[in-house]
Design a protein around this motif. Structure first.
Motif, PDB file in Angstrom:
ATOM      1  N   ILE A  13       0.890  -1.241  -0.104  1.00 57.51           N
ATOM      2  CA  ILE A  13       0.143   0.122  -0.104  1.00 57.51           C
ATOM      3  C   ILE A  13       0.920   1.233  -0.045  1.00 57.51           C
ATOM      4  O   ILE A  13       0.864   2.352  -0.860  1.00 57.51           O
ATOM      5  N   ASP A  14       2.109   1.274   0.730  1.00 58.51           N
ATOM      6  CA  ASP A  14       2.965   2.441   1.048  1.00 58.51           C
ATOM      7  C   ASP A  14       3.715   2.436  -0.175  1.00 58.51           C
ATOM      8  O   ASP A  14       4.154   3.236  -0.661  1.00 58.51           O
ATOM      9  N   LYS A  15       4.195   1.006  -0.465  1.00 60.52           N
ATOM     10  CA  LYS A  15       5.167   1.229  -1.650  1.00 60.52           C
ATOM     11  C   LYS A  15       4.843   1.630  -2.931  1.00 60.52           C
ATOM     12  O   LYS A  15       5.600   2.494  -3.761  1.00 60.52           O
ATOM     13  N   ASP A  16       3.642   1.512  -3.385  1.00 64.46           N
ATOM     14  CA  ASP A  16       3.072   1.973  -4.699  1.00 64.46           C
ATOM     15  C   ASP A  16       2.927   3.464  -4.403  1.00 64.46           C
ATOM     16  O   ASP A  16       3.430   4.182  -5.494  1.00 64.46           O
ATOM     17  N   THR A  17       2.691   4.263  -3.523  1.00 66.70           N
ATOM     18  CA  THR A  17       2.243   5.464  -3.167  1.00 66.70           C
ATOM     19  C   THR A  17       3.900   6.077  -3.217  1.00 66.70           C
ATOM     20  O   THR A  17       4.277   7.217  -3.847  1.00 66.70           O
ATOM     21  N   GLU A  18       4.805   5.656  -2.636  1.00 65.03           N
ATOM     22  CA  GLU A  18       6.232   5.872  -2.738  1.00 65.03           C
ATOM     23  C   GLU A  18       6.792   5.818  -4.072  1.00 65.03           C
ATOM     24  O   GLU A  18       7.676   6.876  -4.472  1.00 65.03           O
ATOM     25  N   ALA A  19       6.524   4.742  -4.761  1.00 71.53           N
ATOM     26  CA  ALA A  19       7.021   4.783  -6.125  1.00 71.53           C
ATOM     27  C   ALA A  19       6.427   5.984  -6.986  1.00 71.53           C
ATOM     28  O   ALA A  19       7.089   6.681  -7.847  1.00 71.53           O
ATOM     29  N   GLN A  25      12.688   8.260 -16.490  1.00 73.33           N
ATOM     30  CA  GLN A  25      12.606   6.828 -16.819  1.00 73.33           C
ATOM     31  C   GLN A  25      12.799   5.772 -15.851  1.00 73.33           C
ATOM     32  O   GLN A  25      12.235   4.912 -15.650  1.00 73.33           O
ATOM     33  N   LYS A  26      13.734   6.313 -14.683  1.00 70.46           N
ATOM     34  CA  LYS A  26      14.091   5.343 -13.638  1.00 70.46           C
ATOM     35  C   LYS A  26      12.950   5.266 -12.795  1.00 70.46           C
ATOM     36  O   LYS A  26      12.391   4.040 -12.387  1.00 70.46           O
ATOM     37  N   ALA A  27      12.480   6.176 -12.399  1.00 72.28           N
ATOM     38  CA  ALA A  27      11.024   6.534 -11.663  1.00 72.28           C
ATOM     39  C   ALA A  27       9.841   5.826 -12.314  1.00 72.28           C
ATOM     40  O   ALA A  27       9.349   4.959 -11.551  1.00 72.28           O
ATOM     41  N   LEU A  28       9.482   5.922 -13.599  1.00 68.40           N
ATOM     42  CA  LEU A  28       8.566   5.425 -14.164  1.00 68.40           C
ATOM     43  C   LEU A  28       8.661   3.698 -14.111  1.00 68.40           C
ATOM     44  O   LEU A  28       7.505   2.990 -13.943  1.00 68.40           O
ATOM     45  N   LYS A  29       9.777   3.187 -14.227  1.00 67.82           N
ATOM     46  CA  LYS A  29       9.912   1.756 -14.081  1.00 67.82           C
ATOM     47  C   LYS A  29       9.840   1.237 -12.653  1.00 67.82           C
ATOM     48  O   LYS A  29       8.975   0.161 -12.572  1.00 67.82           O
ATOM     49  N   LEU A  30      10.162   1.921 -11.803  1.00 66.37           N
ATOM     50  CA  LEU A  30       9.737   1.880 -10.140  1.00 66.37           C
ATOM     51  C   LEU A  30       8.396   1.685 -10.098  1.00 66.37           C
ATOM     52  O   LEU A  30       7.836   0.954  -9.387  1.00 66.37           O
ATOM     53  N   ALA A  31       7.600   2.628 -10.850  1.00 68.44           N
ATOM     54  CA  ALA A  31       6.290   2.867 -10.418  1.00 68.44           C
ATOM     55  C   ALA A  31       5.332   1.937 -11.209  1.00 68.44           C
ATOM     56  O   ALA A  31       4.196   1.624 -10.926  1.00 68.44           O
ATOM     57  N   ALA A  32       6.171   1.191 -12.290  1.00 69.08           N
ATOM     58  CA  ALA A  32       5.333  -0.085 -12.983  1.00 69.08           C
ATOM     59  C   ALA A  32       5.505  -1.276 -12.213  1.00 69.08           C
ATOM     60  O   ALA A  32       4.607  -2.163 -11.983  1.00 69.08           O
ATOM     61  N   GLU A  33       6.777  -1.323 -11.576  1.00 66.46           N
ATOM     62  CA  GLU A  33       7.207  -2.529 -10.761  1.00 66.46           C
ATOM     63  C   GLU A  33       6.289  -2.764  -9.664  1.00 66.46           C
ATOM     64  O   GLU A  33       6.022  -3.668  -9.257  1.00 66.46           O
ATOM     65  N   ALA A  34       6.104  -1.560  -8.726  1.00 64.84           N
ATOM     66  CA  ALA A  34       5.303  -1.382  -7.688  1.00 64.84           C
ATOM     67  C   ALA A  34       4.059  -2.186  -7.907  1.00 64.84           C
ATOM     68  O   ALA A  34       3.510  -3.333  -7.091  1.00 64.84           O
ATOM     69  N   PRO A  35       3.060  -1.774  -8.935  1.00 70.09           N
ATOM     70  CA  PRO A  35       1.972  -2.496  -9.182  1.00 70.09           C
ATOM     71  C   PRO A  35       1.878  -3.931  -9.564  1.00 70.09           C
ATOM     72  O   PRO A  35       1.078  -4.862  -9.188  1.00 70.09           O
TER      73      PRO A  35
END
Length: 208
Positions: free
Chosen positions: A77-83, A109-119
């Motif tokens: 829940i928090d990891k997704d918001t953090e990303a 680009q790095k942040a978007l990858k993390l934001a895709a990996e979280a969900p």
């Protein structure tokens, strides 16, 4: 304060505010965690009952595995918001010079990858929880059968919601190999697990 530590009313208030996060990803993790918690409940309502003694060890294992997945989903829940917040932070980076623009693009680009990996991680956890829930069908306390059906529905909702969040972040990623891999793996995971959740729901309809 972590989202997971908020009261339900506090979380819903911030979710419904104009703050862009938490959003659909964290909500999906919450939905899936509610589903896995219901599976935990059904297991505990079965363990130790004479009527279900033959399934006692199975349900103890279901409880153990569902509890582990539930904890991971709560953390998600928090990891997704953090990303998401990492993506938002990139917009405040300077972009006056060519070097600054290049650094900004790389960071995005790095942040978007993390934001895709979280969900995507939420999808993986929800899928695992659906499998665990399926093992309890027909082998758990019949008086809690409806709760098992609700578990499947919440897990499926969390899975599908997380997939939408994977897709929206993949849309901004330039790494074609990364995008192709996550789309292929995500679609396969989505199809298999949604089908399994539907099977659980239909099986419960025949019990209640």
């Amino acid at each position: 304060m972590k989202l997971v530590d908020m009261k339900i009313t506090e979380f819903v208030d911030v979710l419904g505010s104009d703050a862009p996060a938490p959003g659909g990803g964290s909500a999906s993790a919450l939905a899936a965690s509610v589903g896995s918690a219901l599976t935990m409940m059904v297991a505990q309502l079965t363990i130790g009952k004479k009527k279900y003694v033959e399934y006692d060890e199975l349900m103890k294992q279901v409880l153990k595995e569902a509890t582990e997945v539930n904890q991971a989903l709560l953390e998600a829940i928090d990891k997704d918001t953090e990303a998401f917040n990492q993506v938002s932070a990139v917009f405040s980076m300077p972009k006056e010079t060519d070097e600054e623009k290049a650094a900004r693009k790389e960071a995005m680009q790095k942040a978007l990858k993390l934001a895709a990996e979280a969900p995507y991680d939420i999808m993986t956890l929800a899928s695992k929880a659906i499998t665990i829930t399926g093992r309890a069908v027909g082998k758990s306390n019949v008086n809690a059968a409806s709760d098992l059906g609700v578990a499947a529905l919440n897990l499926k909702s969390g899975l599908q919601g997380a997939w939408l969040n994977v897709l929206i972040n993949l849309s901004g990623i330039k790494d074609e190999a990364f995008v192709a891999k996550y789309k292929k793996d995500g679609e396969a995971l989505l199809q298999t697990s949604c089908d399994r959740a539907d099977e659980i729901y239909q099986a419960i309809l025949e019990i209640v």
